[in-house]
Design an enzyme around this catalytic site. Structure first.
Site, mmCIF file in Angstrom:
data_model
loop_
_atom_site.group_PDB
_atom_site.id
_atom_site.type_symbol
_atom_site.label_atom_id
_atom_site.label_comp_id
_atom_site.label_asym_id
_atom_site.label_seq_id
_atom_site.Cartn_x
_atom_site.Cartn_y
_atom_site.Cartn_z
ATOM 1 N N ILE A 176 0.839 -1.202 0.000
ATOM 2 C CA ILE A 176 0.000 0.000 0.000
ATOM 3 C C ILE A 176 0.870 1.248 0.000
ATOM 4 O O ILE A 176 0.602 2.195 -0.722
ATOM 5 C CB ILE A 176 -0.934 0.003 1.233
ATOM 6 C CG1 ILE A 176 -1.666 -1.334 1.380
ATOM 7 C CG2 ILE A 176 -1.914 1.159 1.167
ATOM 8 C CD1 ILE A 176 -2.600 -1.677 0.266
ATOM 9 N N ASN A 205 5.709 2.902 13.795
ATOM 10 C CA ASN A 205 5.823 2.019 12.638
ATOM 11 C C ASN A 205 7.207 2.175 12.017
ATOM 12 O O ASN A 205 7.415 2.984 11.107
ATOM 13 C CB ASN A 205 4.719 2.315 11.621
ATOM 14 C CG ASN A 205 4.741 1.322 10.464
ATOM 15 O OD1 ASN A 205 5.602 0.441 10.403
ATOM 16 N ND2 ASN A 205 3.800 1.458 9.549
ATOM 17 N N CYS A 212 7.440 -0.994 8.277
ATOM 18 C CA CYS A 212 6.691 -1.162 7.028
ATOM 19 C C CYS A 212 7.660 -1.568 5.909
ATOM 20 O O CYS A 212 8.655 -0.881 5.675
ATOM 21 C CB CYS A 212 5.971 0.124 6.642
ATOM 22 S SG CYS A 212 5.101 -0.031 5.068
ATOM 23 N N LYS A 229 6.718 -1.114 16.796
ATOM 24 C CA LYS A 229 6.283 -2.236 15.963
ATOM 25 C C LYS A 229 7.484 -2.780 15.194
ATOM 26 O O LYS A 229 8.082 -2.070 14.375
ATOM 27 C CB LYS A 229 5.170 -1.819 15.007
ATOM 28 C CG LYS A 229 4.590 -3.029 14.250
ATOM 29 C CD LYS A 229 3.253 -2.707 13.612
ATOM 30 C CE LYS A 229 2.667 -3.920 12.915
ATOM 31 N NZ LYS A 229 1.345 -3.625 12.327
ATOM 32 N N ASN A 277 5.341 -6.738 12.101
ATOM 33 C CA ASN A 277 4.800 -6.290 10.817
ATOM 34 C C ASN A 277 4.802 -7.465 9.814
ATOM 35 O O ASN A 277 5.079 -8.601 10.193
ATOM 36 C CB ASN A 277 5.641 -5.113 10.301
ATOM 37 C CG ASN A 277 4.812 -4.099 9.534
ATOM 38 O OD1 ASN A 277 4.034 -4.480 8.653
ATOM 39 N ND2 ASN A 277 4.962 -2.835 9.841
ATOM 40 N N GLY A 302 -1.636 -12.831 7.038
ATOM 41 C CA GLY A 302 -2.640 -13.899 7.008
ATOM 42 C C GLY A 302 -2.121 -15.156 7.684
ATOM 43 O O GLY A 302 -0.990 -15.204 8.177
ATOM 44 N N GLY A 305 0.046 -11.473 13.837
ATOM 45 C CA GLY A 305 0.408 -12.236 12.649
ATOM 46 C C GLY A 305 -0.537 -13.395 12.407
ATOM 47 O O GLY A 305 -0.492 -14.403 13.103
ATOM 48 N N GLY A 345 -5.636 -8.400 11.885
ATOM 49 C CA GLY A 345 -5.614 -7.543 10.702
ATOM 50 C C GLY A 345 -6.283 -8.167 9.505
ATOM 51 O O GLY A 345 -7.449 -7.894 9.189
ATOM 52 N N THR A 346 -5.571 -9.066 8.843
ATOM 53 C CA THR A 346 -6.061 -9.648 7.600
ATOM 54 C C THR A 346 -7.417 -10.315 7.776
ATOM 55 O O THR A 346 -8.257 -10.277 6.872
ATOM 56 C CB THR A 346 -5.014 -10.638 7.055
ATOM 57 O OG1 THR A 346 -3.768 -9.937 6.930
ATOM 58 C CG2 THR A 346 -5.411 -11.171 5.697
#
Lengths: 281, 311
Positions: free
Chosen positions: B69, B124, B127, B162, B189, B214, B240, B262-263
């Site tokens: 992203i 963060n 990333c 993170k 992350n 995922g 995670g 998240g995912t």
């Protein structure tokens, strides 16, 4: 007229009804020709909420040998707000649509939606032209329902590889549209030919606005003609998605709005954008 | 009635479930009762406007997804004016994720987001989608120490660092963050990864590489949490591949005090609320009164107690 001036009057209005996760029951999932399948799902609560141009993010059933991890966005082909069903028309191309093709009547389909900002008809638009190619016809079909309900006259120019791929022309005809078809097999679908057809419609006063979906070259053609003749309209845009709700920012496209170009989310800021807002891709 | 409450340093959470940064926004309030969550974690905010990466930004992989992203952001001014006030109407604490291009800007951001309505700051530094080659600050312990310590002197707000899984040593950056004054570490992350399109034989993502998330990553990140829990004393937030309540139980047993989901939310918008309910049901079934009783149960230090219970 400048593009940003057109954009200012074309921005679709936000829809207030939030989507949700619904478990629909598959009623029909049948091939309509060699390339397309027609999926009919019973989901009464979801069906009541749909606005033309909205989509669902569908959870695909597992394939035996391939992962289908993410949902797949699919625009609604036919709305039946009081009939309790939602219809989709899709072209089997990748893992997601191959998985959807396995659904059988009685199966459960997890559908998130309805999502996105759909079509809206400016009261000044009394006669509109819908130009669609291939499976883009499915996305524009609910617009015919909206136009009919609003007393707006439609001319639908439908383009496809062959006559067999034009199966949704009856949907437009049933909504009172005048349907013009062009196909590759008849040699009538090239851009210059479609352009002549559209110029005739402009001269006849039948093009207050243009609507399209699915084809970059047809979008460019409508933008060029629209700019030359001061005609606005709307385009439904496709993009790969993950969440469908506006959280992940995966599905952006470049949109020109208020004089600046920005990456906007197709799922949340669209999928319908002003005809002149969308930068071709 | 199971007590789901946990503490991350000075911060009390009603349950250990919160979103992972970048997988959550105001839009989810249209589908989910946000009051059910343990905390809110925003998408990373940057000093100025960022447009993000070219598309395609997403690709599907077996049991997971890749994203690239690239931290689109409307910038800190818009964030303070619009995003922070939005969450004031909800019960749980707001954790603001910040990103910047330099240690100086990270320090400036610490000061800017230390405002009423913000409960903690997530840093963060991990990333994989903004620097050349997927590089990130948290890959190096020294750089991690530099950023966290510069932020520490500019704010009294809790700081959560993170971390990245894309490093040779899972624990070195965790120790550096602790030494620099972080109040917690978020592990971790996404994993730097890629996929190839078989039609074009080109990378599926517009930037070539991206971050894998995922269920595919859960065993890797779980191992990192377990290792970090033995390396630092500050709380760990595990992140995670969590899809359900038993995934959370594993993370807590590995030493996490809370988790980020998240995912799963991309597939099931109500995933976090279902996980909160599922965690309570799992504890009730096993007569576990407090969810904190699960924390660290798989660590070597818990082995004598575990043997005693089994005897």
């Amino acid at each position: 007229m400048r593009a940003d001036t057109l954009a200012a009057v074309e921005a679709p209005t936000p829809l207030p009804v939030p989507g949700d996760e619904y478990l629909g029951t598959v009623l029909v999932n049948a091939a309509v020709n060699a390339r397309y399948k027609h999926l009919v799902v019973s989901a009464p609560e979801a069906a009541r909420k749909i606005r033309p141009g909205q989509f669902f993010n569908l959870l695909c059933p597992p394939l035996p040998d391939e992962a289908v991890f993410l949902r797949r966005p699919m625009s609604v082909y036919q709305m039946h707000p009081n009939g309790g069903t939602v219809e989709f028309l899709y072209h089997v191309t990748g893992a997601g649509t191959r998985a959807l093709a396995l659904l059988a009547p009685g199966d459960t389909l997890d559908m998130l939606g309805p999502l996105g900002l759909g079509f809206s008809l400016d009261p000044a638009w009394r006669r509109i032209v819908v130009l669609a190619r291939g499976v883009g016809l499915a996305t524009l079909a609910p617009l015919a329902q909206l136009a009919q309900a609003s007393g707006v006259a439609i001319t639908a120019v439908l383009s496809a590889r062959s006559k067999l791929d034009l199966m949704s022309q009856s949907v437009f005809a049933d909504a009172g549209a005048e349907v013009l078809t062009v196909t590759d097999e008849e040699g009538t679908s090239a851009v210059p030919q479609v352009e002549r057809l559209l110029l005739d419609l402009i001269r006849a006063g039948r093009a207050d606005a243009f609507f399209t979906c699915g084809s970059n070259r047809l979008l460019k053609l409508l933008q060029t003609l629209g700019r030359a003749h001061g005609i606005g309209g709307q385009v439904a845009i496709e993009q790969q998605m993950a969440c469908g709700l506006g959280m992940c920012f995966c599905c952006v496209r470049q949109i020109e709005r208020n004089g600046t170009v920005a990456n906007l989310r197709v799922c949340r800021d669209g999928p319908v954008f002003g005809l002149h807002e969308a930068l071709s891709w | 009635m199971v007590d789901l409450g946990v503490r991350i340093g000075s911060l009390a959470l009603r349950n250990p479930i919160m979103p992972g940064s970048g997988t959550f926004s105001e839009e989810l309030a249209r589908v989910v009762d946000l009051n059910r969550l343990g905390a809110y974690v925003t998408k990373s905010v940057t000093p100025g406007f960022r447009d993000g990466n070219p598309t395609p930004r997403v690709a599907e992989t077996p049991s997971g997804m890749l994203n690239s992203i690239g931290l689109p952001s409307k910038g800190i001014d818009h964030f303070l004016a619009k995003t922070v006030p939005f969450y004031a109407r909800y019960a749980a604490p707001l954790v603001v994720s910040v990103s910047a291009d330099s240690p100086e800007d990270f320090a400036m951001m610490a000061e800017r987001v230390s405002v009423p309505g913000v409960a903690a700051i997530e840093i963060n530094i991990s990333c994989p989608n903004i620097e050349e080659g997927g590089h990130a600050v948290a890959m190096e312990a020294d750089a991690t120490y530099d950023v966290v310590s510069r932020m520490r002197v500019r704010t009294d707000w809790p700081l959560w660092a993170k971390l990245t899984p894309n490093t040779g040593s899972a624990t070195a950056s965790a120790r550096a963050a602790e030494a620099a004054g972080a109040d917690a570490v978020v592990v971790a992350n996404t994993i730097l990864a890629m996929a190839i399109d078989l039609e074009t034989l080109a990378p599926k993502l517009g930037t070539g590489t991206g971050g894998l998330s995922g269920p595919a990553v859960k065993p890797v990140i779980l191992r990192m949490v377990w290792q970090c829990a033995q390396a630092v004393r500050i709380p760990i937030i595990g992140s995670g591949g969590i899809m359900n309540a038993t995934d959370v139980v594993e993370y807590l047993a590995a030493g996490a005090s809370a988790v980020q989901v998240g995912t799963a939310t991309f597939l099931y918008p109500k995933a976090m609320v279902r996980i909160v309910d599922g965690l309570a049901a799992w504890c009730t079934e096993r007569k576990i009164a407090r969810v904190t009783d699960l924390i660290g149960r798989a660590l070597p230090s818990a082995a004598p107690a575990r043997r005693a219970r089994e005897a």
